[in-house]
Design a protein around this motif. Structure first.
Motif, PDB file in Angstrom:
ATOM      1  N   GLY A  72       0.912  -1.129   0.176  1.00 27.70           N
ATOM      2  CA  GLY A  72      -0.058   0.002   0.008  1.00 27.70           C
ATOM      3  C   GLY A  72       0.818   1.111   0.017  1.00 27.70           C
ATOM      4  N   LYS A  73       2.078   1.320   0.290  1.00 22.63           N
ATOM      5  CA  LYS A  73       2.924   2.592   0.326  1.00 22.63           C
ATOM      6  C   LYS A  73       3.269   3.106  -1.008  1.00 22.63           C
ATOM      7  CE  LYS A  73       7.763   3.719   1.431  1.00 22.63           C
ATOM      8  NZ  LYS A  73       8.940   3.396   2.002  1.00 22.63           N
ATOM      9  N   ILE A  74       3.153   4.344  -1.282  1.00 21.72           N
ATOM     10  CA  ILE A  74       3.479   4.617  -2.561  1.00 21.72           C
ATOM     11  C   ILE A  74       4.966   4.840  -2.764  1.00 21.72           C
ATOM     12  CG2 ILE A  74       3.193   7.317  -1.760  1.00 21.72           C
ATOM     13  CD1 ILE A  74       2.086   7.880  -4.538  1.00 21.72           C
ATOM     14  N   VAL A  75       5.378   4.071  -3.732  1.00 21.40           N
ATOM     15  CA  VAL A  75       6.950   4.083  -3.926  1.00 21.40           C
ATOM     16  C   VAL A  75       7.583   4.819  -5.060  1.00 21.40           C
ATOM     17  CG1 VAL A  75       6.850   1.688  -3.020  1.00 21.40           C
ATOM     18  CG2 VAL A  75       6.472   1.891  -5.399  1.00 21.40           C
ATOM     19  N   PHE A  76       6.660   5.442  -5.871  1.00 26.44           N
ATOM     20  CA  PHE A  76       7.172   6.519  -6.945  1.00 26.44           C
ATOM     21  C   PHE A  76       6.112   7.470  -7.218  1.00 26.44           C
ATOM     22  CE2 PHE A  76       7.744   7.952 -10.927  1.00 26.44           C
ATOM     23  CZ  PHE A  76       9.256   8.261 -10.990  1.00 26.44           C
ATOM     24  N   GLN A  77       6.494   8.626  -7.172  1.00 22.39           N
ATOM     25  CA  GLN A  77       5.512   9.860  -7.420  1.00 22.39           C
ATOM     26  C   GLN A  77       6.181  10.887  -8.173  1.00 22.39           C
ATOM     27  OE1 GLN A  77       1.780  11.345  -5.344  1.00 22.39           O
ATOM     28  NE2 GLN A  77       3.537  12.692  -4.432  1.00 22.39           N
ATOM     29  N   GLU A  78       5.673  11.235  -9.445  1.00 25.44           N
ATOM     30  CA  GLU A  78       6.315  12.088 -10.191  1.00 25.44           C
ATOM     31  C   GLU A  78       5.050  13.166 -10.650  1.00 25.44           C
ATOM     32  OE1 GLU A  78       8.038  14.810 -10.991  1.00 25.44           O
ATOM     33  OE2 GLU A  78       9.693  13.422 -11.704  1.00 25.44           O
ATOM     34  N   LEU A  79       5.175  14.205 -10.136  1.00 21.32           N
ATOM     35  CA  LEU A  79       4.013  15.471 -10.239  1.00 21.32           C
ATOM     36  C   LEU A  79       4.658  16.417 -11.484  1.00 21.32           C
ATOM     37  CD1 LEU A  79       2.724  16.203  -6.729  1.00 21.32           C
ATOM     38  CD2 LEU A  79       2.036  14.268  -8.498  1.00 21.32           C
ATOM     39  N   LYS A 103       5.775  22.137 -18.314  1.00 18.65           N
ATOM     40  CA  LYS A 103       5.028  23.564 -18.338  1.00 18.65           C
ATOM     41  C   LYS A 103       3.939  23.341 -17.560  1.00 18.65           C
ATOM     42  CE  LYS A 103       2.792  26.748 -21.522  1.00 18.65           C
ATOM     43  NZ  LYS A 103       2.477  27.238 -23.059  1.00 18.65           N
ATOM     44  N   ASP A 104       3.631  24.198 -16.629  1.00 20.57           N
ATOM     45  CA  ASP A 104       2.478  23.983 -15.964  1.00 20.57           C
ATOM     46  C   ASP A 104       2.383  22.765 -15.316  1.00 20.57           C
ATOM     47  OD1 ASP A 104       1.611  26.777 -16.662  1.00 20.57           O
ATOM     48  OD2 ASP A 104       0.546  25.818 -18.386  1.00 20.57           O
ATOM     49  N   ASN A 105       3.389  22.369 -14.569  1.00 16.43           N
ATOM     50  CA  ASN A 105       3.615  21.056 -13.671  1.00 16.43           C
ATOM     51  C   ASN A 105       3.241  19.770 -14.656  1.00 16.43           C
ATOM     52  OD1 ASN A 105       4.619  22.638 -11.735  1.00 16.43           O
ATOM     53  ND2 ASN A 105       2.540  22.602 -10.700  1.00 16.43           N
ATOM     54  N   GLY A 114       3.289  -4.212  -8.717  1.00 15.33           N
ATOM     55  CA  GLY A 114       2.884  -2.842  -8.064  1.00 15.33           C
ATOM     56  C   GLY A 114       1.787  -2.230  -9.106  1.00 15.33           C
ATOM     57  N   THR A 115       0.938  -1.471  -8.651  1.00 15.07           N
ATOM     58  CA  THR A 115       0.114  -0.526  -9.244  1.00 15.07           C
ATOM     59  C   THR A 115       0.374   0.604  -9.760  1.00 15.07           C
ATOM     60  OG1 THR A 115      -1.755  -1.547  -7.907  1.00 15.07           O
ATOM     61  CG2 THR A 115      -2.309   0.345  -9.181  1.00 15.07           C
ATOM     62  N   VAL A 116       0.433   0.693 -11.305  1.00 17.81           N
ATOM     63  CA  VAL A 116       1.067   2.096 -11.768  1.00 17.81           C
ATOM     64  C   VAL A 116      -0.231   2.874 -12.194  1.00 17.81           C
ATOM     65  CG1 VAL A 116       2.556   2.882 -13.634  1.00 17.81           C
ATOM     66  CG2 VAL A 116       2.900   0.604 -12.614  1.00 17.81           C
ATOM     67  N   GLU A 117      -0.124   4.132 -12.065  1.00 19.33           N
ATOM     68  CA  GLU A 117      -1.158   5.043 -12.590  1.00 19.33           C
ATOM     69  C   GLU A 117      -0.624   6.300 -13.341  1.00 19.33           C
ATOM     70  OE1 GLU A 117      -4.894   5.595 -10.126  1.00 19.33           O
ATOM     71  OE2 GLU A 117      -4.338   7.890 -10.244  1.00 19.33           O
ATOM     72  N   VAL A 118      -0.982   6.452 -14.523  1.00 20.87           N
ATOM     73  CA  VAL A 118      -0.577   7.672 -15.200  1.00 20.87           C
ATOM     74  C   VAL A 118      -1.851   8.425 -15.946  1.00 20.87           C
ATOM     75  CG1 VAL A 118       0.946   8.289 -17.258  1.00 20.87           C
ATOM     76  CG2 VAL A 118       1.437   6.309 -15.921  1.00 20.87           C
ATOM     77  N   LEU A 132       2.404  14.435 -26.570  1.00 23.06           N
ATOM     78  CA  LEU A 132       2.094  13.595 -25.164  1.00 23.06           C
ATOM     79  C   LEU A 132       2.209  14.595 -24.235  1.00 23.06           C
ATOM     80  CD1 LEU A 132       1.438  11.151 -23.631  1.00 23.06           C
ATOM     81  CD2 LEU A 132       3.930  10.430 -23.667  1.00 23.06           C
ATOM     82  N   ILE A 133       1.164  14.605 -23.289  1.00 21.04           N
ATOM     83  CA  ILE A 133       1.139  15.529 -21.952  1.00 21.04           C
ATOM     84  C   ILE A 133       0.919  14.439 -21.109  1.00 21.04           C
ATOM     85  CG2 ILE A 133       0.214  17.352 -20.888  1.00 21.04           C
ATOM     86  CD1 ILE A 133      -0.814  18.523 -23.533  1.00 21.04           C
ATOM     87  N   ILE A 134       1.950  14.585 -19.736  1.00 23.35           N
ATOM     88  CA  ILE A 134       1.747  13.690 -18.702  1.00 23.35           C
ATOM     89  C   ILE A 134       1.327  14.660 -17.405  1.00 23.35           C
ATOM     90  CG2 ILE A 134       2.902  11.888 -17.253  1.00 23.35           C
ATOM     91  CD1 ILE A 134       2.676  10.451 -19.887  1.00 23.35           C
ATOM     92  N   ASP A 135       0.129  14.252 -16.957  1.00 27.42           N
ATOM     93  CA  ASP A 135      -0.071  14.957 -15.529  1.00 27.42           C
ATOM     94  C   ASP A 135       0.812  14.349 -14.470  1.00 27.42           C
ATOM     95  OD1 ASP A 135      -0.953  16.523 -13.502  1.00 27.42           O
ATOM     96  OD2 ASP A 135      -2.947  15.700 -13.674  1.00 27.42           O
ATOM     97  N   TYR A 136       0.802  13.018 -14.183  1.00 27.17           N
ATOM     98  CA  TYR A 136       1.521  12.431 -13.148  1.00 27.17           C
ATOM     99  C   TYR A 136       1.816  10.972 -13.559  1.00 27.17           C
ATOM    100  CZ  TYR A 136      -3.117  11.011 -11.396  1.00 27.17           C
ATOM    101  OH  TYR A 136      -4.294  10.084 -11.634  1.00 27.17           O
ATOM    102  N   VAL A 137       2.784  10.661 -12.569  1.00 24.55           N
ATOM    103  CA  VAL A 137       3.032   9.082 -12.803  1.00 24.55           C
ATOM    104  C   VAL A 137       3.114   8.738 -11.137  1.00 24.55           C
ATOM    105  CG1 VAL A 137       4.468   7.163 -13.195  1.00 24.55           C
ATOM    106  CG2 VAL A 137       4.044   9.269 -14.872  1.00 24.55           C
ATOM    107  N   LYS A 138       2.226   7.732 -10.769  1.00 28.32           N
ATOM    108  CA  LYS A 138       2.488   7.042  -9.420  1.00 28.32           C
ATOM    109  C   LYS A 138       2.483   5.544  -9.409  1.00 28.32           C
ATOM    110  CE  LYS A 138      -0.379  10.958  -7.453  1.00 28.32           C
ATOM    111  NZ  LYS A 138      -1.770  11.321  -6.893  1.00 28.32           N
ATOM    112  N   VAL A 139       3.241   5.090  -8.339  1.00 32.74           N
ATOM    113  CA  VAL A 139       3.262   3.718  -8.354  1.00 32.74           C
ATOM    114  C   VAL A 139       3.310   3.518  -6.789  1.00 32.74           C
ATOM    115  CG1 VAL A 139       4.756   1.539  -8.596  1.00 32.74           C
ATOM    116  CG2 VAL A 139       4.999   3.575 -10.091  1.00 32.74           C
ATOM    117  N   TRP A 140       2.233   2.447  -6.567  1.00 32.20           N
ATOM    118  CA  TRP A 140       2.123   1.833  -5.340  1.00 32.20           C
ATOM    119  C   TRP A 140       2.351   0.333  -4.903  1.00 32.20           C
ATOM    120  CZ3 TRP A 140      -1.605   4.832  -7.771  1.00 32.20           C
ATOM    121  CH2 TRP A 140      -1.918   6.146  -7.080  1.00 32.20           C
ATOM    122  N   ALA A 141       3.113  -0.105  -3.716  1.00 31.19           N
ATOM    123  CA  ALA A 141       3.331  -1.257  -3.706  1.00 31.19           C
ATOM    124  C   ALA A 141       1.851  -2.261  -3.446  1.00 31.19           C
ATOM    125  CB  ALA A 141       4.202  -1.384  -2.312  1.00 31.19           C
ATOM    126  N   VAL A 142       2.160  -3.374  -3.786  1.00 36.43           N
ATOM    127  CA  VAL A 142       0.845  -4.522  -3.754  1.00 36.43           C
ATOM    128  C   VAL A 142       1.658  -5.801  -2.881  1.00 36.43           C
ATOM    129  CG1 VAL A 142       0.022  -3.878  -5.785  1.00 36.43           C
ATOM    130  CG2 VAL A 142       1.419  -5.765  -5.689  1.00 36.43           C
TER     131      VAL A 142
END
Length: 373
Positions: free
Chosen positions: A57-64, A100-102, A170-174, A363-373
């Motif tokens: 359940g821990k977030i192991v990677f986050q890029e904003l 640009k603009d996060n 893990g769970t990856v969300e983009v 391609l515009i990426i808002d965020y990338v997150k990865v959680w542990a499972v």
């Protein structure tokens, strides 16, 4: 005598009562004492990060994308090649790669805009020298046009966490807006860190989101697993979802849940496919997948999910053309997959496909997150 004994017993009883009272007083916590918190407990799961087990359940990677940190991402500077042979030179030019603009922006442009008119066919070629992130003194870094072998007609960008972050399960969300324009596609993938089972697709690849930028086919979104270089190994484990609109019209949230026994794909919280291995693992499908027997033997030494049981890193980029587009995809495809002259035919049709590119061809990426499972 009896009176003396009773007095002794009385005093003994008083001592016992006093001792018990003192013990209770010492074990009572003051109201200001903090009790242990369950928040500090770690339930160990399946995920490993850079070789170490992580808490479930821990977030192991986050890029904003407040910036493009060189402690998280490595921009590629190399000519595209194996395994997709896209018609692209990857570079870190500010036109092709910027924040640009996060949000991260990756935009393909013509090679000629930087290297001059006719540069894909000019004999001087391009030497990326020590800036190259590929293998030095190979076609990753140096290319010179000869006859039908020309330079890639497109400049683009690709970044990865190869030097910073890799994980297994893990769970990856983009959250991203995908690019529009003929023969453009997003590269949002997980790639093997160690090539444990062999180079390229032999160690598997997880595609998080793929769709063609071509208007007539951009309503189909793909996500899934690549198991080898044959057409069947590239496609049979890819799942798809069809929309009434182009997947490039707006932002969407793409998610992959990667577990030891399955890999599940969803978009905007809608599950559209899952890849699960047969009882004998993917190695048991060697003949069907048209995978080399030596590769299948290496898979057999892994878990049932092999080759998807080793750490992978995150890749974000934009590809153009190449082997990812099958010949049956559209009648207007200006090259044949596998043809040595593919890049030349694509370049000769430049006026047709470049007319479909616009401000939305990025391609515009808002965020990338990865959680542990």
């Amino acid at each position: 005598k009896m009176g003396f004994i009773l007095r002794v017993l009385h005093y003994a009883l008083l001592i016992v009562l006093a001792t018990n009272a003192a013990a209770q007083s010492n074990t009572t916590e003051p109201s200001t004492t903090k009790r242990p918190s369950n928040r500090n407990l770690c339930m160990e799961g399946y995920t490993t990060v850079n070789g170490k087990r992580s808490c479930k359940g821990k977030i192991v990677f986050q890029e904003l994308f407040n910036d493009l940190s060189n402690t998280k991402w490595r921009p590629e500077i190399k000519f595209a090649g194996d395994p997709d042979y896209e018609f692209v030179l990857y570079h870190d030019n500010s036109t092709n790669l910027y924040v640009k603009d996060n949000m991260l922006h990756i935009r393909p442009t013509l090679l000629e805009e930087v290297y001059g008119e006719g540069s894909p066919t000019e004999s001087r070629g391009i030497n990326l020298d020590l800036d190259c992130t590929g293998m030095y003194y190979t076609m990753d870094c140096i290319q010179t046009p000869r006859a039908w072998q020309i330079l890639p007609p497109v400049l683009s960008a690709q970044i990865s966490t190869i030097n910073y972050f890799s994980f297994m399960y893990g769970t990856v969300e983009v959250r991203a807006k995908l690019p529009k324009g003929d023969w453009i596609y997003p590269e949002i993938s997980l790639v093997s860190r160690s090539d444990l089972y062999g180079p390229g697709y032999e160690s598997g690849r997880i595609r998080i989101a793929v769709t063609a930028g071509n208007e007539e086919i951009s309503s189909t979104l793909l996500g899934g697993c690549v198991l080898g270089y044959s057409d069947i190994a590239r496609s049979v484990k890819m799942k798809k979802i069809v929309s009434a609109h182009s997947w490039s019209d707006d932002f969407h949230t793409f998610k992959v849940q990667w577990k030891p026994d399955s890999i599940t794909f969803s978009v905007d919280n809608q599950i559209y496919g899952s890849v699960t291995p047969p009882s004998g693992g993917f190695a048991s499908e060697q003949a069907f997948l048209e995978v080399d027997s030596m590769v299948a033997e290496r898979w057999e030494k892994g878990s049932i999910l092999a080759p998807f049981d080793n750490e992978m890193y995150v890749v974000l980029g934009v590809g153009v053309g190449g082997q990812i587009f099958v010949d049956s995809l559209t009648r207007n495809k200006p090259w044949i997959s596998g043809d040595p002259k593919s890049q030349l035919h694509f370049y000769r049709n430049k006026n047709k496909w470049i007319s479909t590119w616009s401000e939305d061809s990025e391609l515009i990426i808002d965020y990338v997150k990865v959680w542990a499972v």
